[in-house]
Design a protein around this motif. Structure first.
Motif: not given
Length: 205
Positions: A14-22, A25-34, A122-126
């Motif tokens: 899945p998409t992996r985003i570190m919680y403390d990266e710049q 939250s917007y990257r999570i929103a982009d990935s989730l919306a897809n 890491a936060i993962q969305i998939g």
């Protein structure tokens, strides 16, 4: 709680985003919306946040659910909070209730996860469900059309104790980022729904 490495083949990572990266939250929103179905579909969007407040590491899900309930994320629905958790003892029953309450639900399963040391945070969305209880050898039904998981600590040895000794500050900060990302997604989804409704009203008969 889920052990990440046992669930996904490398080709399906899945998409992996570190919680403390710049802008996490917007990257999570982009990935989730897809991953979400179109507003033109007849799906109800339902978040099921799995875990318990009796274990620090396993509290990620209900923390996210609690934070989401403090926001207006209509038209999304949320289940699983610190006050009303969804966990191993009630998961099957709650799943039946939720599916009966929503027409054609599209479910996003949210759960804590153990993984490699370098992946903690890491936060993962998939695609595909989470499998609650796999990290502590419990047989529970999979949850979700898609999943959001957060790696809160290291897997491999005495997972139950690892969860008990996970830092609350990490879990809380991860929960804040995930809930903020879902909130941003709801704003986009609601805006798209409003445009759709306006278009239908303006369309000549």
């Amino acid at each position: 709680m889920t052990i990440y490495s046992s669930l996904f083949e490398k080709r399906d990572l899945p998409t992996r985003i570190m919680y403390d990266e710049q802008l996490a939250s917007y990257r999570i929103a982009d990935s989730l919306a897809n991953f979400l179905p179109s507003v033109h579909s007849n799906h109800s969007i339902v978040f099921i946040c799995i875990g318990t407040d009796r274990s620090t590491g396993d509290s990620l899900g209900p923390l996210i659910g609690t934070l989401l309930n403090e926001k207006n994320i209509a038209p999304f629905s949320v289940y699983g909070t610190l006050d009303d958790p969804i966990h191993a003892l009630n998961l099957e029953e709650r799943l039946e209730e939720i599916k009966a309450s929503h027409e054609n639900p599209f479910i996003i399963g949210i759960d804590a996860c153990l993984g490699r040391m370098k992946s903690v945070g890491a936060i993962q969305i998939g695609e595909g469900p989470v499998k609650p209880g796999s990290g502590v050898n419990k047989e529970l039904p999979p949850v979700g059309n898609i999943h959001i998981t957060g790696i809160v600590n290291v897997s491999g040895f005495m997972e139950f104790l690892v969860l008990q000794n996970t830092r609350l500050s990490l879990v809380l900060n991860m929960a804040k980022i995930v809930s903020k990302g879902i909130y941003h997604t709801s704003l986009r989804y609601m805006h798209t729904t409003e445009i759709k409704d306006y278009t239908l009203k303006e369309r000549p008969m």
